[in-house]
Design a protein around this motif. Structure first.
Motif, PDB file in Angstrom:
ATOM      1  N   LYS A  33      20.286  19.469   6.476  1.00  0.00           N
ATOM      2  CA  LYS A  33      20.065  18.853   7.791  1.00  0.00           C
ATOM      3  C   LYS A  33      18.570  18.769   8.094  1.00  0.00           C
ATOM      4  N   ARG A  34      17.826  19.808   7.759  1.00  0.00           N
ATOM      5  CA  ARG A  34      16.379  19.783   7.965  1.00  0.00           C
ATOM      6  C   ARG A  34      15.728  18.690   7.114  1.00  0.00           C
ATOM      7  N   LYS A  35      16.220  18.500   5.898  1.00  0.00           N
ATOM      8  CA  LYS A  35      15.685  17.445   5.038  1.00  0.00           C
ATOM      9  C   LYS A  35      15.988  16.067   5.626  1.00  0.00           C
ATOM     10  N   ILE A  36      17.170  15.903   6.195  1.00  0.00           N
ATOM     11  CA  ILE A  36      17.540  14.634   6.820  1.00  0.00           C
ATOM     12  C   ILE A  36      16.645  14.363   8.029  1.00  0.00           C
ATOM     13  N   ASP A  37      16.383  15.402   8.827  1.00  0.00           N
ATOM     14  CA  ASP A  37      15.477  15.250   9.976  1.00  0.00           C
ATOM     15  C   ASP A  37      14.090  14.807   9.528  1.00  0.00           C
ATOM     16  N   ALA A  38      13.579  15.461   8.483  1.00  0.00           N
ATOM     17  CA  ALA A  38      12.249  15.115   7.969  1.00  0.00           C
ATOM     18  C   ALA A  38      12.247  13.691   7.403  1.00  0.00           C
ATOM     19  N   SER A  39      13.340  13.330   6.751  1.00  0.00           N
ATOM     20  CA  SER A  39      13.450  11.991   6.188  1.00  0.00           C
ATOM     21  C   SER A  39      13.461  10.935   7.285  1.00  0.00           C
ATOM     22  N   ASN A  40      14.153  11.221   8.374  1.00  0.00           N
ATOM     23  CA  ASN A  40      14.180  10.287   9.506  1.00  0.00           C
ATOM     24  C   ASN A  40      12.785  10.060  10.077  1.00  0.00           C
ATOM     25  N   GLN A  41      12.006  11.135  10.152  1.00  0.00           N
ATOM     26  CA  GLN A  41      10.639  11.003  10.647  1.00  0.00           C
ATOM     27  C   GLN A  41       9.787  10.182   9.684  1.00  0.00           C
ATOM     28  N   ASP A  42       9.947  10.434   8.380  1.00  0.00           N
ATOM     29  CA  ASP A  42       9.221   9.656   7.373  1.00  0.00           C
ATOM     30  C   ASP A  42       9.592   8.183   7.463  1.00  0.00           C
ATOM     31  N   ARG A  43      10.872   7.928   7.668  1.00  0.00           N
ATOM     32  CA  ARG A  43      11.343   6.540   7.786  1.00  0.00           C
ATOM     33  C   ARG A  43      10.668   5.841   8.959  1.00  0.00           C
ATOM     34  N   THR A  44      10.646   6.509  10.102  1.00  0.00           N
ATOM     35  CA  THR A  44      10.017   5.931  11.287  1.00  0.00           C
ATOM     36  C   THR A  44       8.527   5.683  11.045  1.00  0.00           C
ATOM     37  N   ASP A  45       7.861   6.653  10.429  1.00  0.00           N
ATOM     38  CA  ASP A  45       6.432   6.504  10.143  1.00  0.00           C
ATOM     39  C   ASP A  45       6.180   5.292   9.244  1.00  0.00           C
ATOM     40  N   LEU A  46       7.022   5.099   8.221  1.00  0.00           N
ATOM     41  CA  LEU A  46       6.837   3.966   7.310  1.00  0.00           C
ATOM     42  C   LEU A  46       7.062   2.641   8.026  1.00  0.00           C
ATOM     43  N   VAL A  47       8.045   2.587   8.917  1.00  0.00           N
ATOM     44  CA  VAL A  47       8.262   1.358   9.687  1.00  0.00           C
ATOM     45  C   VAL A  47       7.006   1.026  10.485  1.00  0.00           C
ATOM     46  N   GLU A  48       6.396   2.034  11.094  1.00  0.00           N
ATOM     47  CA  GLU A  48       5.197   1.795  11.894  1.00  0.00           C
ATOM     48  C   GLU A  48       4.018   1.367  11.016  1.00  0.00           C
ATOM     49  N   TYR A  49       3.929   1.900   9.793  1.00  0.00           N
ATOM     50  CA  TYR A  49       2.896   1.447   8.860  1.00  0.00           C
ATOM     51  C   TYR A  49       3.105  -0.024   8.494  1.00  0.00           C
ATOM     52  N   ILE A  50       4.351  -0.401   8.268  1.00  0.00           N
ATOM     53  CA  ILE A  50       4.651  -1.795   7.909  1.00  0.00           C
ATOM     54  C   ILE A  50       4.324  -2.720   9.075  1.00  0.00           C
ATOM     55  N   ASP A  51       4.639  -2.287  10.292  1.00  0.00           N
ATOM     56  CA  ASP A  51       4.269  -3.098  11.449  1.00  0.00           C
ATOM     57  C   ASP A  51       2.751  -3.226  11.570  1.00  0.00           C
ATOM     58  N   SER A  52       2.024  -2.173  11.226  1.00  0.00           N
ATOM     59  CA  SER A  52       0.559  -2.249  11.249  1.00  0.00           C
ATOM     60  C   SER A  52       0.060  -3.304  10.269  1.00  0.00           C
ATOM     61  N   TYR A  53       0.733  -3.403   9.141  1.00  0.00           N
ATOM     62  CA  TYR A  53       0.379  -4.449   8.165  1.00  0.00           C
ATOM     63  C   TYR A  53       0.543  -5.829   8.798  1.00  0.00           C
ATOM     64  N   PHE A  54       1.666  -6.054   9.473  1.00  0.00           N
ATOM     65  CA  PHE A  54       1.897  -7.361  10.093  1.00  0.00           C
ATOM     66  C   PHE A  54       0.921  -7.619  11.248  1.00  0.00           C
ATOM     67  N   LEU A  55       0.652  -6.598  12.033  1.00  0.00           N
ATOM     68  CA  LEU A  55      -0.312  -6.755  13.128  1.00  0.00           C
ATOM     69  C   LEU A  55      -1.672  -7.177  12.590  1.00  0.00           C
ATOM     70  N   ASN A  56      -2.078  -6.561  11.506  1.00  0.00           N
ATOM     71  CA  ASN A  56      -3.362  -6.903  10.896  1.00  0.00           C
ATOM     72  C   ASN A  56      -3.327  -8.305  10.289  1.00  0.00           C
ATOM     73  N   LYS A  57      -2.229  -8.645   9.653  1.00  0.00           N
ATOM     74  CA  LYS A  57      -2.112  -9.949   8.999  1.00  0.00           C
ATOM     75  C   LYS A  57      -2.215 -11.094  10.009  1.00  0.00           C
ATOM     76  N   TYR A  58      -1.613 -10.895  11.177  1.00  0.00           N
ATOM     77  CA  TYR A  58      -1.551 -11.977  12.159  1.00  0.00           C
ATOM     78  C   TYR A  58      -2.511 -11.763  13.334  1.00  0.00           C
ATOM     79  N   ARG A  59      -3.502 -10.915  13.149  1.00  0.00           N
ATOM     80  CA  ARG A  59      -4.386 -10.570  14.260  1.00  0.00           C
ATOM     81  C   ARG A  59      -5.207 -11.756  14.769  1.00  0.00           C
ATOM     82  N   SER A  60      -5.463 -12.740  13.917  1.00  0.00           N
ATOM     83  CA  SER A  60      -6.300 -13.864  14.334  1.00  0.00           C
ATOM     84  C   SER A  60      -5.492 -15.081  14.785  1.00  0.00           C
ATOM     85  N   VAL A  61      -4.160 -14.936  14.846  1.00  0.00           N
ATOM     86  CA  VAL A  61      -3.324 -16.065  15.267  1.00  0.00           C
ATOM     87  C   VAL A  61      -3.559 -16.355  16.748  1.00  0.00           C
TER      88      VAL A  61
END
Length: 200
Positions: free
Chosen positions: A71-99
């Motif tokens: 259960k602790r591993k699943i909790d940590a995995s959920n946090q990692d998942r959320t962090d990665l989603v936010e990193y991917i969104d940062s990629y898109f924010l940077n890609k389209y920053r000049s639109v």
């Protein structure tokens, strides 16, 4: 299109994981750090390992102490998942920053990365449902039921992929704009979770 290349990365990741099919196997990312493929592969690896954590914890014979560790591993995995989603969104924010955002531009109900998160999970559903369709020890009825479900998942892949690509095109054209909210999960934060800060 972006969704097609992303799905191919997810498929590769799932295949790579199942070579050993072990939640404790070491992780190696085949893509360079500065490539979006690196984030997508890492994201799906987290999802794939967690998929199998979720299988393991449902074992009715599991030792309670082992279940707690899992259960602790699943909790940590959920946090990692959320962090990665936010990193991917940062990629898109940077890609389209000049639109140049149009005056009548609208916001989407979810960010591109959270839609990509659903595509990653869908890749896992398709992989494992295909396994059930191909099972030699299963009944014809079971395989046919799974084939019906697989057909729905494959249609969902088409629809979700189209929606992701259209969203990215709309953002690129200034018809939609990104507004990203951090998840602000409270249960892992010692200042926000009363149990972690020692309150009764």
């Amino acid at each position: 299109m972006f969704s097609e290349s992303a799905f191919q990365i997810f498929e590769k990741c799932i295949e790579d994981y199942h070579i050993k099919d072990d939640v404790d196997q070491p992780f190696e990312n085949p893509y360079p750090n500065d490539d979006i493929a690196h984030l997508l592969y890492r994201k799906n690896w987290i999802d794939t390992v967690q998929w199998h954590y979720e299988d393991l914890i449902r074992d009715p014979e599991i030792n309670p102490e082992d279940a707690l560790v899992l259960k602790r591993k699943i909790d940590a995995s959920n946090q990692d998942r959320t962090d990665l989603v936010e990193y991917i969104d940062s990629y898109f924010l940077n890609k389209y920053r000049s639109v140049q955002i149009k005056e009548n531009a609208t916001i989407n109900t979810e960010s591109p990365a959270w839609a990509v998160d659903r595509l990653s999970i869908l890749a896992l559903k398709i992989y494992h449902m295909q396994e059930e369709v191909d099972r030699k020890d299963a009944s014809d009825t079971h395989r046919q039921n799974c084939k019906t479900k697989l057909d729905v998942l494959l249609q969902q892949k088409i629809d979700l992929s189209l929606a992701i690509d259209q969203l990215l095109l709309d953002i690129e054209a200034g018809n939609k704009y990104m507004k990203v909210y951090k998840q602000m999960k409270m249960y892992n934060d010692e200042e926000l979770n009363p149990v972690l800060r020692g309150e009764k």
